[in-house]
Design an enzyme around this catalytic site. Sequence first.
Site: not given
Length: 321
Positions: A95, A149
């Site tokens: 990511e 997140d």
Amino acid sequence: QLGYAISWDNFTTSTPIGDVKMANIIATKNPSAAKRLILSAHYESKIVPGGEFIGATDSAVPVAMMLDIAKGLATLIDQQSSTDISLQMVFFDGEEAFEQWTLADSIYGSRHLAEFWERSPDSATVAALSDVKEHRPELERVDLMVLMDLIGASNNMFTALQVPTAELFMQLSELENRLLGAGYISRNYMNTKIPPGAGGVDDDHRPFVQRNIPVLHLISTPFPQVWHSLADNADALNATVIADMSLIMRSFVASYLQLNIDEGDSGKAESESTQADSPTSAPTIDIAALSDTVFIGRLLVALLVVASTYMLVTMFWNRRA
């Protein structure tokens, strides 16, 4: 141990530092089910000069929460009578950017998986439906993706970042209010005052949204003060926030999957409405019954953050090596 089918999306990709091997990990409960509720987060860390970047909020806590949900709801999920929808967990690699965040230098794992799933089924689906000759692409099975997140810091707040799932976000806020009113969490985290879609954060959801997959993006805005710094470690975590968010997300998953909650003398608690056809119509459930069944102690949640993160990182890096 929990009965999930594990599949690996291994690939090698070009990055600013050269070719890098990566691996997305997919855990699917009942892969023969027609639809999926996906919980997702990225598990890899970031290269930060001057020391070892732990990434406690980014994204050790979301990963630990996913494992907590799988373990805490295991019995209820095993008892689920419907085979229409099941839980799938996706742990994304790659990511973080290697140099500067751009469309190309970021979210390597989610871009690869979305492209693969757009044309092909997951290997766990193929194995579970071995009698089927032609499989539809895995993306066609996704009912909703939840991406988590930057969770675990004391200043965590969340807004409806995606307009298509704004109604679902409002229902999540209502669920949170019920938990707060019953005394099971300490405060509100869902900010409903900001109009849906007023802000946006680029993240692993991008390639899925581009393919018209509904995504509930739960990333804290504002970002934790320790974001992308070496201070993003255990000292940056707030145990109360983690326990609250863990219970909120357990409740959400139980509601979305229409799990039956054991109320003891009262028998099984049925959900207040039937499973909806669209993800923006997710039903609610009896919070009092749910809390007794799925609430986990704050200390255990905090321990999960540390234990599960190191377990995952060790396993994944050994795999990549």
